[in-house]
Design a protein around this motif. Sequence first.
Motif, PDB file in Angstrom:
ATOM      1  N   ILE A 261       5.494   8.389  -7.703  1.00 53.35           N
ATOM      2  CA  ILE A 261       5.017   7.296  -6.758  1.00 53.35           C
ATOM      3  C   ILE A 261       3.831   6.582  -7.543  1.00 53.35           C
ATOM      4  CG2 ILE A 261       4.211   6.203  -4.849  1.00 53.35           C
ATOM      5  CD1 ILE A 261       5.969   8.272  -3.511  1.00 53.35           C
ATOM      6  N   LEU A 262       2.775   7.501  -7.955  1.00 53.63           N
ATOM      7  CA  LEU A 262       1.508   7.444  -8.371  1.00 53.63           C
ATOM      8  C   LEU A 262       1.801   6.627  -9.747  1.00 53.63           C
ATOM      9  CD1 LEU A 262      -0.687  10.494  -7.497  1.00 53.63           C
ATOM     10  CD2 LEU A 262      -1.271   8.214  -6.923  1.00 53.63           C
ATOM     11  N   ARG A 263       2.625   7.039 -10.502  1.00 56.45           N
ATOM     12  CA  ARG A 263       3.060   6.333 -11.823  1.00 56.45           C
ATOM     13  C   ARG A 263       3.669   5.231 -11.759  1.00 56.45           C
ATOM     14  NH1 ARG A 263       5.583   9.826 -16.035  1.00 56.45           N
ATOM     15  NH2 ARG A 263       4.446   8.244 -17.461  1.00 56.45           N
ATOM     16  N   GLU A 264       4.559   5.090 -10.526  1.00 51.37           N
ATOM     17  CA  GLU A 264       5.190   3.769 -10.499  1.00 51.37           C
ATOM     18  C   GLU A 264       4.313   2.691  -9.996  1.00 51.37           C
ATOM     19  OE1 GLU A 264       8.086   2.324  -7.036  1.00 51.37           O
ATOM     20  OE2 GLU A 264       9.107   4.154  -7.995  1.00 51.37           O
ATOM     21  N   ALA A 265       3.432   3.119  -8.900  1.00 50.04           N
ATOM     22  CA  ALA A 265       2.794   2.161  -8.237  1.00 50.04           C
ATOM     23  C   ALA A 265       1.435   1.600  -9.131  1.00 50.04           C
ATOM     24  CB  ALA A 265       2.142   2.783  -6.782  1.00 50.04           C
TER      25      ALA A 265
ATOM     26  N   ASP B 131       0.885  -1.212  -0.099  1.00 48.20           N
ATOM     27  CA  ASP B 131      -0.238   0.147  -0.020  1.00 48.20           C
ATOM     28  C   ASP B 131       0.931   1.193   0.059  1.00 48.20           C
ATOM     29  OD1 ASP B 131      -2.096   1.928   0.317  1.00 48.20           O
ATOM     30  OD2 ASP B 131      -2.612   1.406   2.321  1.00 48.20           O
ATOM     31  N   ARG B 132       0.917   1.984  -0.977  1.00 43.85           N
ATOM     32  CA  ARG B 132       1.642   3.161  -1.234  1.00 43.85           C
ATOM     33  C   ARG B 132       0.804   4.622  -0.935  1.00 43.85           C
ATOM     34  NH1 ARG B 132       6.307   2.579  -4.726  1.00 43.85           N
ATOM     35  NH2 ARG B 132       6.925   4.467  -3.668  1.00 43.85           N
ATOM     36  N   TRP B 133      -0.386   4.299  -0.471  1.00 39.65           N
ATOM     37  CA  TRP B 133      -1.155   5.585  -0.108  1.00 39.65           C
ATOM     38  C   TRP B 133      -0.517   6.292   0.970  1.00 39.65           C
ATOM     39  CZ3 TRP B 133      -3.287   8.042  -3.711  1.00 39.65           C
ATOM     40  CH2 TRP B 133      -4.118   7.241  -4.741  1.00 39.65           C
TER      41      TRP B 133
END
Length: 67
Positions: free
Chosen positions: A23-27, A3-5
């Motif tokens: 991070i949004l693009r990667e995750a 979970d990266r949120w």
Amino acid sequence: MTDRWPEIDENIVRHRIMSAMMILREAFGYGVREAIDAFDARYRLLRETRPDDFTVSSEEYGRHFYS
């Protein structure tokens, strides 16, 4: 996938726009437009639910940021 949120949220409230976008693009495998849309939606949610956590006002947020 972890979970990266929490990490994304922390970057958003600390005004680390590029870090949050990366991070949004990667995750999630988002393209630029998708990442911008996801960022905007999360930013709005966080402004509503955690307004005191932000380090800059809504008027200052994003000022002088150009991608």
